[in-house]
Design an enzyme around this catalytic site. Structure first.
Site, PDB file in Angstrom:
ATOM      1  N   PHE A 140       0.854  -1.191   0.000  1.00 16.47           N
ATOM      2  CA  PHE A 140       0.000   0.000   0.000  1.00 16.47           C
ATOM      3  C   PHE A 140       0.887   1.237   0.000  1.00 16.47           C
ATOM      4  O   PHE A 140       1.775   1.366   0.839  1.00 16.47           O
ATOM      5  CB  PHE A 140      -0.909   0.010   1.237  1.00 16.47           C
ATOM      6  CG  PHE A 140      -1.910   1.137   1.209  1.00 16.47           C
ATOM      7  CD1 PHE A 140      -3.142   0.974   0.588  1.00 16.47           C
ATOM      8  CD2 PHE A 140      -1.611   2.368   1.781  1.00 16.47           C
ATOM      9  CE1 PHE A 140      -4.060   2.019   0.534  1.00 16.47           C
ATOM     10  CE2 PHE A 140      -2.523   3.418   1.738  1.00 16.47           C
ATOM     11  CZ  PHE A 140      -3.750   3.240   1.114  1.00 16.47           C
ATOM     12  N   ASP A 225       9.119   2.847   1.311  1.00 11.61           N
ATOM     13  CA  ASP A 225       7.936   3.536   1.820  1.00 11.61           C
ATOM     14  C   ASP A 225       7.890   3.285   3.323  1.00 11.61           C
ATOM     15  O   ASP A 225       7.509   2.213   3.775  1.00 11.61           O
ATOM     16  CB  ASP A 225       6.685   2.988   1.122  1.00 11.61           C
ATOM     17  CG  ASP A 225       5.392   3.565   1.686  1.00 11.61           C
ATOM     18  OD1 ASP A 225       5.406   4.101   2.821  1.00 11.61           O
ATOM     19  OD2 ASP A 225       4.349   3.462   1.019  1.00 11.61           O
ATOM     20  N   LYS A 254       2.648  10.060   8.373  1.00 12.89           N
ATOM     21  CA  LYS A 254       1.972   9.542   9.562  1.00 12.89           C
ATOM     22  C   LYS A 254       2.572  10.095  10.859  1.00 12.89           C
ATOM     23  O   LYS A 254       2.279  11.206  11.255  1.00 12.89           O
ATOM     24  CB  LYS A 254       1.927   8.013   9.543  1.00 12.89           C
ATOM     25  CG  LYS A 254       0.905   7.452   8.537  1.00 12.89           C
ATOM     26  CD  LYS A 254       0.691   5.956   8.741  1.00 12.89           C
ATOM     27  CE  LYS A 254      -0.242   5.337   7.712  1.00 12.89           C
ATOM     28  NZ  LYS A 254      -1.662   5.662   7.869  1.00 12.89           N
TER      29      LYS A 254
END
Length: 404
Positions: A140, A225, A254
């Protein structure tokens, strides 16, 4: 004058686009690892806003930074730079492999920048043919059209028309499959150093080292990532440090802002020069307010006490989950790293992760899922041990009800 009217879950259905299905619980305030809803019911937060609230709710360092900067300057534009952005960038560079930082507003935007940089570098240095991007099934990388196509979950990328091209996927931890499709036409390999949404899957050491070697062999860039794994989540400042493999480009978001929206792409001077003036940009990226809060979050997390604490708290969590499982036998595996933990349901409870999440909420503990078969935990990195114990006690009550 503000008009007050009932703000409840029904209002969501009236005014919001229906792409989410939020719970009926509407939290209104939080402190540390506890939140309270409109009815003043208390919940222990094991979700962390999906690995975002790295210091819990209303941490004094973050609140202080926000209030302090709020009285100074919020936004400029990239026609000018600003002090918080420069301070944060310097700290990131000083504590990672990178020399250069690009600020965005989210993980998807940081990934978009990473992919655009990789393609631009390949074009500048190697010419037109080197365009293949390889990523991993169940990976993702965000929801922009480029990043969602690179992400390895068709359910998220299908149904929007023709996709960006020359993107291929192989299974995570399958080095032979990667080897089979790589060539000198490969521009970049994008990988999470621990798959988050895809099920808290850790790479084998052989695999992650092999990915780096294949990239070197084919003159391709390795993009990590670390949107979900970065800023202390795994017990290292960034997960690449724990697997001892250095990427060419890394993305972070995040936890970087501790709850304030910010993302960054970081890389080497040699690669960064390919995003020359005008090739990429972001109106809000690097805004002083976001960077001031992120600097406070980064400083607070990047200490031996907090990072070692993550490893200790992870042991406590896993022991607690194993103790619950010894009684109820609902998990076939507890996996993940640091405070990014997945409890994989047994065959008997396949597809029921959301049921566990809902039952846990009723008992006063917030959890997450990763797919239909995994309960995910991503609490504050500084969650007190008492809150871990109390949250697990509440979670056990939920498990007990479902296991009957």
């Amino acid at each position: 004058m503000t008009n007050h009217f009932p703000v409840d879950r029904k209002l969501f259905d009236d005014v919001m686009v229906p792409n989410y299905a939020p719970s009926a619980v509407i939290p209104v305030r939080g402190k540390g690892s506890r939140v309270w809803d409109q009815q003043d019911r208390e919940f222990i937060d094991f979700a962390g806003g999906i690995a975002v609230n790295c210091l819990g709710h209303c941490h004094p360092a973050l609140v202080g930074a926000l209030k302090d900067q709020a009285d100074k300057i919020w936004h400029l534009s990239n026609v000018m730079t600003n002090e918080p952005a420069l301070r944060l960038a310097k700290k990131i560079v000083d504590h990672t492999f990178a020399d250069k930082v690009y600020f965005a507003n989210s993980g998807a935007e940081a990934n978009e920048a990473a992919l655009k940089l990789a393609r631009r570098w390949a074009l500048d240095v190697h010419g037109a043919g080197k365009t293949q991007i390889i990523a991993f099934n169940q990976g993702f990388h965000g929801r922009t059209f480029f990043t969602v196509t690179v992400g390895g979950q068709k359910a998220y990328s299908d149904g929007f028309g023709p996709k960006p091209g020359d993107i291929d996927h192989v299974d995570y931890n399958d080095l032979e499959a990667l080897k089979a499709i790589m060539s000198d036409k490969t521009c970049a390999v994008m990988i999470e150093p621990l798959q988050g949404e895809g099920g808290l899957v850790s790479p084998t050491q052989e695999f992650i080292e092999g990915v780096r070697e294949l990239c070197d062999q084919h003159n391709a860039l390795l993009i990590f990532d670390e949107v979900q794994t970065g800023v202390g989540r795994t017990g290292d400042l960034y997960a690449y440090m724990g697997v001892n493999v250095v990427p060419d480009i890394l993305t972070t978001a995040k936890a970087l802002g501790g709850g304030f929206p910010i993302g960054a792409m970081i890389t080497t001077t040699e690669l960064a020069k390919h995003l020359k003036i005008g090739t990429h940009g972001s109106t809000y990226g690097g805004n002083p307010l976001g960077c001031a809060v992120a600097e406070a979050a980064f400083d607070t997390v990047n200490t031996p006490e907090v990072l070692n604490g993550v490893k200790e708290k992870a042991k406590r969590y896993v022991a607690g989950l194993n103790a619950i499982n010894a009684k109820y036998n609902v998990f076939k595996e507890i996996r993940g790293k640091g405070l990014l933990i997945g409890a994989v349901l047994t065959e008997q409870y396949q597809g029921k992760a959301k049921d566990f999440l809902n039952a846990a909420l009723e008992e006063g503990v917030m959890t997450l899922v990763a797919g239909a078969n995994i309960i995910r935990f991503a609490p504050s990195l500084v969650i007190p041990d008492t809150d871990i114990d109390e949250g697990l006690a509440r979670f056990e009550k939920a498990v007990a009800k479902l296991a009957k």
